[in-house]
Design a protein around this motif. Structure first.
Motif, PDB file in Angstrom:
ATOM      1  N   THR A   1       0.858  -1.176   0.000  1.00 45.85           N
ATOM      2  CA  THR A   1       0.000   0.000   0.000  1.00 45.85           C
ATOM      3  C   THR A   1       0.900   1.234   0.000  1.00 45.85           C
ATOM      4  OG1 THR A   1      -0.114   0.252   2.410  1.00 45.85           O
ATOM      5  CG2 THR A   1      -1.663  -1.303   1.377  1.00 45.85           C
TER       6      THR A   1
ATOM      7  N   GLU B   1      -5.704   1.028   6.406  1.00 44.98           N
ATOM      8  CA  GLU B   1      -4.939   0.907   5.166  1.00 44.98           C
ATOM      9  C   GLU B   1      -4.600  -0.544   4.877  1.00 44.98           C
ATOM     10  OE1 GLU B   1      -0.675   2.535   3.372  1.00 44.98           O
ATOM     11  OE2 GLU B   1      -1.755   3.738   4.873  1.00 44.98           O
TER      12      GLU B   1
ATOM     13  N   ALA C   1      -6.377  -3.519   1.922  1.00 49.60           N
ATOM     14  CA  ALA C   1      -5.585  -4.358   1.029  1.00 49.60           C
ATOM     15  C   ALA C   1      -5.893  -5.836   1.232  1.00 49.60           C
ATOM     16  CB  ALA C   1      -4.095  -4.093   1.257  1.00 49.60           C
TER      17      ALA C   1
END
Length: 203
Positions: A8, A108, A112
Motif C-alpha cells: 500500500t 490501510e 488491502a
C-alpha cells in the motif's frame, strides 16, 4: 494462494519469517495491544517462537491462508499483524503495537487484505470485537462491514464472560446472509441499536 505480498502507500504486508521473532515479540508482549485478544501477552522469546509456529508457520504450510505481518515500507519490520481465517467464519482480525495506533494503519492494511480475499473468491468475512473496545468496530465500519448482532461468550483462555459484536461483509451479492453460528451457540444474543452504525440485519 497463501499470504501473497501486498503493498500500500505506506505498508508492506507479507509472511512472518524466523527473522521476525524480535519484532513479533514486541507486538505480542504489549499488554494494551493484546488486552482484547484471545491470548495472554507473551513473556519471552520461547513463547514468541511457539506462537509463530502454531499461528503462522503452520498456516503457511496450508494450501490457502492469509496471515500477514504488517510492516512499514521504510524498514520492512513488523509492527503488527492481520489475518483472515479459512475456517467457515472467515474471521478478520488484527493487532498493532500501541506506538502505531491512531495513524490509519489498520484501515490501510485492512483494505488491502480484504481486497485480496475478495479477489481470491471468499464469499464473505466476519469480524468481532469486545464491546469495551468500540474503536475496533469503527475500523470494521470503515472497511465496509456492517454490524449484525451481539452475543455473550465465556472467553478462553482468559475465562471470563465477554459480550462481542459481530460485523460482516458479503462479497457474493447475498446480502441477506448472516453468519449465525455465534448467535446459535450463545444463550445470550441480541441486536443492539448502535449510533452512527450501519443498520443491523436481524438474524
Amino acid at each position: 494462494m497463501n499470504t501473497p505480498v501486498l503493498k500500500t502507500e505506506r505498508l508492506i504486508l507479507r509472511k512472518f519469517t524466523e527473522k521476525d521473532m524480535e519484532a513479533l515479540f514486541l507486538v505480542l508482549r504489549d499488554e494494551k495491544a493484546n488486552r482484547f485478544l484471545p491470548w495472554f501477552p507473551v513473556k519471552n522469546m520461547e513463547e514468541t517462537r511457539k506462537f509463530y509456529e502454531e499461528r503462522y508457520a503452520a498456516k503457511y504450510r496450508q494450501p490457502q491462508a492469509y496471515a500477514y505481518a504488517v510492516c512499514l515500507k521504510s524498514d520492512n519490520v513488523p509492527i503488527g499483524y492481520m489475518k483472515v481465517d479459512m475456517e467457515e467464519h472467515h474471521d478478520f482480525g488484527y493487532g498493532l503495537r500501541k506506538e502505531f495506533w491512531h495513524r490509519g494503519i489498520a484501515r490501510e492494511a485492512g483494505r488491502a487484505v480484504i481486497g485480496q480475499v475478495e479477489k481470491d473468491g471468499l464469499p464473505y468475512v466476519t469480524a468481532t470485537h469486545d464491546v469495551r473496545n468500540p474503536r475496533s468496530g469503527r475500523v470494521m465500519e470503515a472497511l465496509g462491514m456492517s454490524y449484525r448482532y451481539s452475543y455473550e461468550e465465556m472467553w478462553q483462555p482468559k475465562n471470563f464472560p465477554v459480550t462481542f459484536r459481530l460485523y460482516q461483509l458479503n462479497f457474493d451479492g447475498n446480502e441477506g446472509f448472516v453468519y449465525k453460528k455465534y448467535w446459535n451457540m450463545s444463550s445470550n444474543h441480541f441486536v443492539e441499536e448502535l449510533p452512527f452504525c450501519r443498520m443491523a440485519r436481524i438474524p
